[in-house]
Design an enzyme around this catalytic site. Structure first.
Site, PDB file in Angstrom:
ATOM      1  NE  ARG A  43      -3.670  -0.095   2.509  1.00  0.00           N
ATOM      2  CZ  ARG A  43      -3.735   0.640   3.610  1.00  0.00           C
ATOM      3  NH1 ARG A  43      -3.026   0.320   4.674  1.00  0.00           N
ATOM      4  NH2 ARG A  43      -4.502   1.701   3.655  1.00  0.00           N
ATOM      5  CE  LYS A 108       1.522  -5.281   6.616  1.00  0.00           C
ATOM      6  NZ  LYS A 108       1.351  -3.970   5.978  1.00  0.00           N
ATOM      7  NE  ARG A 241       3.099   6.716  12.404  1.00  0.00           N
ATOM      8  CZ  ARG A 241       4.060   7.368  13.052  1.00  0.00           C
ATOM      9  NH1 ARG A 241       4.863   6.732  13.871  1.00  0.00           N
ATOM     10  NH2 ARG A 241       4.199   8.666  12.897  1.00  0.00           N
TER      11      ARG A 241
HETATM   12  C1  BTN Z   1       0.515  -3.850   2.397  1.00  0.00           C
HETATM   13  O1  BTN Z   1       1.217  -2.872   2.090  1.00  0.00           O
HETATM   14  O2  BTN Z   1       0.321  -4.160   3.580  1.00  0.00           O
HETATM   15  C2  BTN Z   1      -0.094  -4.694   1.311  1.00  0.00           C
HETATM   16  C3  BTN Z   1       0.881  -5.697   0.761  1.00  0.00           C
HETATM   17  C4  BTN Z   1       0.323  -6.566  -0.335  1.00  0.00           C
HETATM   18  C5  BTN Z   1       1.371  -7.480  -0.918  1.00  0.00           C
HETATM   19  C6  BTN Z   1       0.794  -8.503  -1.859  1.00  0.00           C
HETATM   20  S1  BTN Z   1       1.936  -9.781  -2.280  1.00  0.00           S
HETATM   21  C7  BTN Z   1       0.835 -10.371  -3.489  1.00  0.00           C
HETATM   22  C8  BTN Z   1       0.240  -9.152  -4.182  1.00  0.00           C
HETATM   23  N1  BTN Z   1       1.087  -8.709  -5.262  1.00  0.00           N
HETATM   24  C9  BTN Z   1       1.623  -7.516  -5.022  1.00  0.00           C
HETATM   25  O3  BTN Z   1       2.414  -6.915  -5.779  1.00  0.00           O
HETATM   26  N2  BTN Z   1       1.203  -7.049  -3.824  1.00  0.00           N
HETATM   27  C10 BTN Z   1       0.291  -7.976  -3.195  1.00  0.00           C
END
Ligand code: BTN
Length: 243
Positions: A43, A108, A241
């Site tokens: 994100r 996390k 946060r």
């Molecule tokens: C976050 O920032 O918390 C979300 C992370 C999401 C990662 C996943 S891995 C599979 C899918 N492909 C990506 O490029 N991102 C999501």
């Protein structure tokens, strides 16, 4: 729609691959998992650490009717779907950090990225749902925040990525169907019961907004009790946060 599952060794991003598959216009729900990603995205434009062979990188292309408004609340629903799947496999208790980070023991363990692809003529929206879940990872120099993996946090269990992926896909597909029929209301209490911010002191906008976590309202906004009263923070607007 039938699911079409691809398991690949290496890809730029499973979300990007699902977008390419959706663009072909076939009448299936594409699902992609990869052993590693060379450009995994998180994100807010962050990269997603994607070492090979250890974790789960999973994306699904969900089709939602009702246009973009149908997507409100989806990201919270997905957090519930993932938490349900993990608890079913023995990881309880699993927490949710608004809007949809997956937490175990205060760290996390997974994240969800929802990306939308244009509204079609019949009002169907494609939501690309990407899940990154740390399964066997024990070292990750590039991650700044507190993180964990299922194997680190729940070492008494044997974590099979195949069992996880099949349970996660079923849980996400079922939650998406339920969300389409009953909306966010059907998930609100399951989300609230896992809220890691509840009654904790939290802040947003680098401390500009401070308060005590009150949970989510009926639209999925996060409510902070501040000295000036309750403030609802919109999903996607800012991140929260612990203070
Ligand atoms: C976050 O920032 O918390 C979300 C992370 C999401 C990662 C996943 S891995 C599979 C899918 N492909 C990506 O490029 N991102 C999501």
């Amino acid at each position: 729609r039938p699911l079409a599952l691809s398991v690949v060794d290496e890809i730029d991003s499973t979300n990007a691959e699902v977008m390419r598959l959706l663009a072909r216009g076939e009448c299936v729900t594409p699902v992609v998992t990869a052993e590693t990603q060379t450009a995994g995205r998180g994100r807010r434009g962050q990269p997603w650490c994607s070492p090979a062979g250890e974790n789960i990188y999973l994306s699904m292309g969900l089709s939602l009717s009702g246009g973009f408004s149908a997507v409100d609340g989806l990201s919270l629903v997905l957090g519930v779907a993932v938490a349900d799947a993990l608890e079913y496999l023995g990881a309880a208790p699993v927490g949710l950090k608004w809007p949809n980070d997956i937490f175990i023991d205060g760290a996390k363990v997974g994240g969800i990225l929802v990306e939308l692809q244009g509204e079609l003529q019949d009002g169907v929206v494609h939501a690309i749902v990407g899940l990154g879940l740390n399964v066997h990872m024990t070292a990750a120099p590039a991650i700044e925040q507190a993180w964990t993996s299922l194997a680190l946090a729940r070492p008494q269990l044997t974590w099979s990525r195949n069992a996880l992926v099949s349970t996660l896909i079923t849980s996400i597909a079922d939650a998406s169907d339920k969300f389409q029929s009953v909306g966010f209301a059907g998930f609100r209490s399951s989300w609230q019961s896992r809220d890691v911010f509840f009654s904790r002191h939290i802040m947003a906008r680098d401390g500009e907004l401070q308060g005590v976590g009150q949970g989510i309202d009926h639209s999925g906004n996060y409510v902070l009790r501040t000295i000036e009263g309750d403030v609802a923070v919109r999903s996607g607007e800012i991140s929260l946060r612990f203070a």
